[in-house]
Motif scaffolding. Structure first.
Motif, short mmCIF file in Angstrom:
data_model
loop_
_atom_site.label_atom_id
_atom_site.label_comp_id
_atom_site.label_asym_id
_atom_site.label_seq_id
_atom_site.Cartn_x
_atom_site.Cartn_y
_atom_site.Cartn_z
N VAL A 165 0.77 -1.43 0.05
CA VAL A 165 -0.09 0.08 0.12
C VAL A 165 1.04 1.26 0.01
CG1 VAL A 165 -1.44 1.35 1.25
CG2 VAL A 165 -2.07 -1.14 1.04
N ASN A 166 1.84 1.13 0.83
CA ASN A 166 2.66 2.19 0.97
C ASN A 166 3.66 2.80 -0.55
OD1 ASN A 166 2.37 3.15 3.69
ND2 ASN A 166 4.16 1.87 4.24
N LEU A 167 3.87 1.79 -1.24
CA LEU A 167 4.37 1.81 -2.49
C LEU A 167 3.60 2.21 -3.28
CD1 LEU A 167 6.66 1.42 -4.33
CD2 LEU A 167 6.10 -0.78 -4.69
N ALA A 168 2.23 1.90 -3.59
CA ALA A 168 1.16 2.28 -4.35
C ALA A 168 1.04 3.71 -4.10
CB ALA A 168 -0.14 1.26 -4.18
N LEU A 169 0.72 4.17 -2.78
CA LEU A 169 0.51 5.44 -2.40
C LEU A 169 1.59 6.46 -2.97
CD1 LEU A 169 -1.49 5.08 0.87
CD2 LEU A 169 -2.20 5.62 -1.12
N ARG A 170 2.92 6.00 -2.81
CA ARG A 170 4.00 6.61 -3.28
C ARG A 170 3.98 7.05 -4.63
NH1 ARG A 170 8.12 7.81 -0.40
NH2 ARG A 170 7.50 6.42 1.17
N ILE A 171 3.45 5.95 -5.49
CA ILE A 171 3.32 6.31 -6.88
C ILE A 171 2.23 6.92 -7.54
CG2 ILE A 171 3.45 4.81 -9.16
CD1 ILE A 171 4.91 2.75 -7.54
N PHE A 172 1.09 6.71 -6.90
CA PHE A 172 -0.20 7.22 -7.56
C PHE A 172 -0.71 8.35 -6.50
CE2 PHE A 172 0.11 2.83 -9.32
CZ PHE A 172 -0.09 3.36 -10.51
N PRO A 173 -0.91 9.62 -7.33
CA PRO A 173 -1.79 10.55 -6.58
C PRO A 173 -3.04 10.24 -6.00
CG PRO A 173 -0.95 11.47 -8.56
CD PRO A 173 -0.78 9.89 -8.59
N GLY A 174 -3.68 10.65 -4.88
CA GLY A 174 -4.84 10.18 -4.25
C GLY A 174 -5.99 9.95 -5.17
N GLN A 175 -6.00 11.08 -6.06
CA GLN A 175 -7.20 10.96 -6.92
C GLN A 175 -7.20 10.01 -7.99
OE1 GLN A 175 -4.87 13.34 -6.68
NE2 GLN A 175 -4.80 14.55 -8.66
N TYR A 176 -6.08 9.22 -8.02
CA TYR A 176 -6.04 8.11 -8.94
C TYR A 176 -5.95 6.63 -8.49
CZ TYR A 176 -5.22 11.81 -12.36
OH TYR A 176 -5.30 13.05 -13.14
N ILE A 177 -6.05 6.56 -7.04
CA ILE A 177 -5.86 5.32 -6.38
C ILE A 177 -7.15 4.38 -6.83
CG2 ILE A 177 -6.18 4.12 -4.36
CD1 ILE A 177 -5.03 6.59 -2.98
N ALA A 178 -8.41 4.89 -7.07
CA ALA A 178 -9.43 3.94 -7.20
C ALA A 178 -9.42 3.69 -8.90
CB ALA A 178 -10.89 4.74 -7.22
N PRO A 179 -9.03 4.50 -9.85
CA PRO A 179 -8.65 4.23 -11.27
C PRO A 179 -7.81 3.21 -11.23
CG PRO A 179 -9.32 6.43 -10.84
CD PRO A 179 -9.29 5.96 -9.65
N MET A 180 -6.53 3.53 -10.81
CA MET A 180 -5.63 2.41 -10.80
C MET A 180 -5.86 0.99 -10.25
SD MET A 180 -3.22 0.99 -8.23
CE MET A 180 -3.25 1.82 -6.85
N MET A 181 -6.81 1.11 -9.03
CA MET A 181 -7.15 -0.35 -8.69
C MET A 181 -8.04 -1.13 -9.65
SD MET A 181 -5.67 -1.08 -6.15
CE MET A 181 -6.39 -2.78 -5.53
N PHE A 182 -8.97 -0.12 -10.35
CA PHE A 182 -10.10 -0.82 -11.31
C PHE A 182 -9.28 -1.22 -12.68
CE2 PHE A 182 -12.93 -0.23 -15.07
CZ PHE A 182 -13.73 -1.11 -14.59
N VAL A 183 -8.13 -0.50 -13.07
CA VAL A 183 -7.29 -0.92 -14.14
C VAL A 183 -6.46 -2.24 -14.14
CG1 VAL A 183 -5.50 -0.36 -15.59
CG2 VAL A 183 -7.25 1.29 -15.24
N ALA A 184 -6.06 -2.24 -12.59
CA ALA A 184 -5.14 -3.49 -12.32
C ALA A 184 -6.10 -4.55 -12.43
CB ALA A 184 -4.51 -3.07 -10.77
N ALA A 185 -7.45 -4.28 -11.78
CA ALA A 185 -8.38 -5.73 -11.51
C ALA A 185 -8.73 -6.25 -13.11
CB ALA A 185 -9.53 -5.03 -10.87
N CYS A 186 -8.96 -5.12 -13.92
CA CYS A 186 -9.26 -5.39 -15.38
C CYS A 186 -8.02 -6.17 -15.92
CB CYS A 186 -9.61 -4.15 -16.11
SG CYS A 186 -11.01 -3.41 -15.55
N PHE A 187 -6.76 -5.70 -15.71
CA PHE A 187 -5.79 -6.32 -16.44
C PHE A 187 -5.55 -7.60 -15.84
CE2 PHE A 187 -1.01 -7.29 -15.96
CZ PHE A 187 -0.78 -7.65 -17.36
N ILE A 188 -5.36 -7.83 -14.63
CA ILE A 188 -5.33 -9.23 -13.91
C ILE A 188 -6.23 -10.32 -14.38
CG2 ILE A 188 -5.10 -10.69 -11.68
CD1 ILE A 188 -3.41 -8.11 -10.60
N SER A 189 -7.54 -9.88 -14.17
CA SER A 189 -8.49 -10.76 -14.51
C SER A 189 -8.83 -11.12 -16.05
CB SER A 189 -9.89 -10.02 -14.22
OG SER A 189 -10.18 -9.07 -15.16
N LEU A 190 -8.17 -10.27 -16.83
CA LEU A 190 -8.17 -10.38 -18.33
C LEU A 190 -7.04 -11.41 -18.73
CD1 LEU A 190 -9.20 -9.90 -21.01
CD2 LEU A 190 -7.51 -7.91 -21.18
#
Length: 435
Positions: free
Chosen positions: A103-128
């Motif tokens: 979580v700390n690494l993810a928050l260091r890379i992504f701004p707060g406003q992009y956390i939810a979009p980032m998780m959605f894209v990650a879920a789409c990529f992994i599930s695909l």
């Protein structure tokens, strides 16, 4: 029971346990305004008892045997093994700091406003990539829960983000069991189904992503410390990488548990203490396992009583026109999914009938396969007693109905599916896609 010979009253009675469950759980929760007020296990007990009472075809001991046999089906027990391993891994990863470091690494890379979009894209990529919504939920839910806490966002919202992304790949992936079931039942190639499916799925995913980005505007950045031990992420990274590679989910979780135990030993944590962490995680899955067994038994009674067969017969009598035929296929697989809580089983159950309908009304096989897969995934994502929702909410420690109000992706997918049915009036069969 001969499903074709049962009366309308008998058919509706066979399906009534689903209504008892929805009324006693969802309706009560909506009226009270609190999805934690009515335990889902209690609602399923009521519906299960009702199912056994109304199933008068056999003596009581045999009815209970049908219920027990359905609850103990090999697929249900396999799912329970996943729950047990997921609980053990999630607890170990949490206690040893693997999730916090990630979580700390993810928050260091992504701004707060992009956390939810980032998780959605990650879920789409992994599930695909892995073709399974369950594997995606296992890999990302613990991370999503901690990200929600760090960002000050509702946990159910982030769980819903993961669920939506998980079903993106479940619906679209070439190696998804739903894709395999849909293409085989319609005798079409996976590439043809993918092209037809993409026209429905991609707009819904893009709309959902834009919505998440818009919702994130104004969210402040989350500041994290600089003393994070990044090597603690190893167990979690093992799970994510193994899942993306496509290894069986039970092996993925076992690998994660072994990696966490090794890391714990290196840090000086005793084996007995590690066992306590794993045991606490397994215990936390107890309610989830009970809910799964009750739901499987109840749905088994419904099928044995002829409810599914009645539904198939009743719906196929109302087909009218090409668009009507496509709508009936979508509604039919959705209703069967509602009664079975398994999108693959729903597709297999409806597949033969859907193929006959598509041939009669000139619907392209790839479009029919796409409708089957998409409609079943929509319902599976929305029902609070589906395996994916139960697993995600169990890992998050929230009510199975809590994410429902945040499930934007399946509703967007329902809209794009409806539009695709309305605007594509008739499709000529493509011979090379069948066979």
């Amino acid at each position: 029971m001969n499903d074709k010979n049962i009366s309308t009253l008998q058919g509706l009675l066979a399906l009534s346990p689903v209504a008892v469950f929805l009324l006693s759980y969802v309706a009560v929760s909506v009226v009270v305004g609190d999805f934690y007020s009515m335990p889902i296990a209690v609602s399923l007990v009521l519906a299960s008892v009702w199912a056994i009472v109304i199933f008068r075809t056999y003596p009581l001991p045999e009815r209970i045997e049908v219920f027990s046999r359905s609850a103990g089906h090999v697929n249900i027990l396999y799912m329970i093994w996943i729950f047990i391993l997921a609980g053990a891994f999630a607890s170990l990863a949490k206690e040893l700091g693997a999730v916090d470091a990630t979580v700390n690494l993810a928050l260091r890379i992504f701004p707060g406003q992009y956390i939810a979009p980032m998780m959605f894209v990650a879920a789409c990529f992994i599930s695909l990539s892995i073709g399974t919504s369950v594997g995606t939920v296992v890999a990302l839910t613990p991370l999503a829960v901690e990200l929600a806490a760090a960002a000050g966002a509702p946990v159910p919202f982030f769980v819903a983000v993961i669920l939506g992304g998980a079903f993106f790949g479940d619906n679209l992936s070439f190696i998804s069991d739903t894709t395999i079931a849909a293409t085989r039942s319609q005798e079409v190639s996976m590439s043809a189904k993918f092209r037809a499916n993409l026209r429905i799925v991609l707009p819904a995913a893009l709309v959902t992503l834009v919505l998440y980005i818009a919702m994130g505007q104004g969210v402040p950045d989350v500041h994290v410390g600089t003393d994070a031990e990044w090597w603690l992420m190893i167990p979690y990274l093992v799970v994510i990488v193994a899942a993306v590679i496509g290894i069986n989910v039970t092996i993925v979780l076992t690998m994660g548990i072994v990696a966490a135990v090794i890391m714990g030993v290196i840090r000086g944590v005793g084996l007995l203490e590690l066992a306590k962490y794993a045991g606490a995680g397994i215990d936390s899955m107890g309610e989830l396992i009970i809910i799964t067994l009750l739901a499987a038994g109840m749905l088994g009674i419904i099928q044995a009583a002829g409810g599914i067969g009645f539904l198939l017969n009743a719906m196929t009598r109302r087909v009218a026109g090409t668009r009507g035929a496509q709508a009936v296929i979508a509604v039919l697989v959705g209703l069967v999914n509602l009664c079975t809580a398994n999108n693959t089983v729903a597709i297999i159950t409806v597949g033969g009938i859907a193929r006959n309908i598509s041939k009669k009304y000139g619907i392209d096989g790839s479009k029919c396969a796409s409708i089957l897969d998409t409609a079943s995934c929509i319902v599976q994502c929305l029902i609070p007693y589906g395996a994916q929702c139960l697993l995600a909410t169990g890992l998050a420690g929230i009510s199975p109905a809590a994410p429902w109000q945040y499930l934007y992706y399946p509703w967007a997918l329902a809209v794009t599916l409806t539009i695709s049915i309305l605007i594509r009036r008739r499709n000529k069969a493509v011979p090379q896609d069948r066979g």
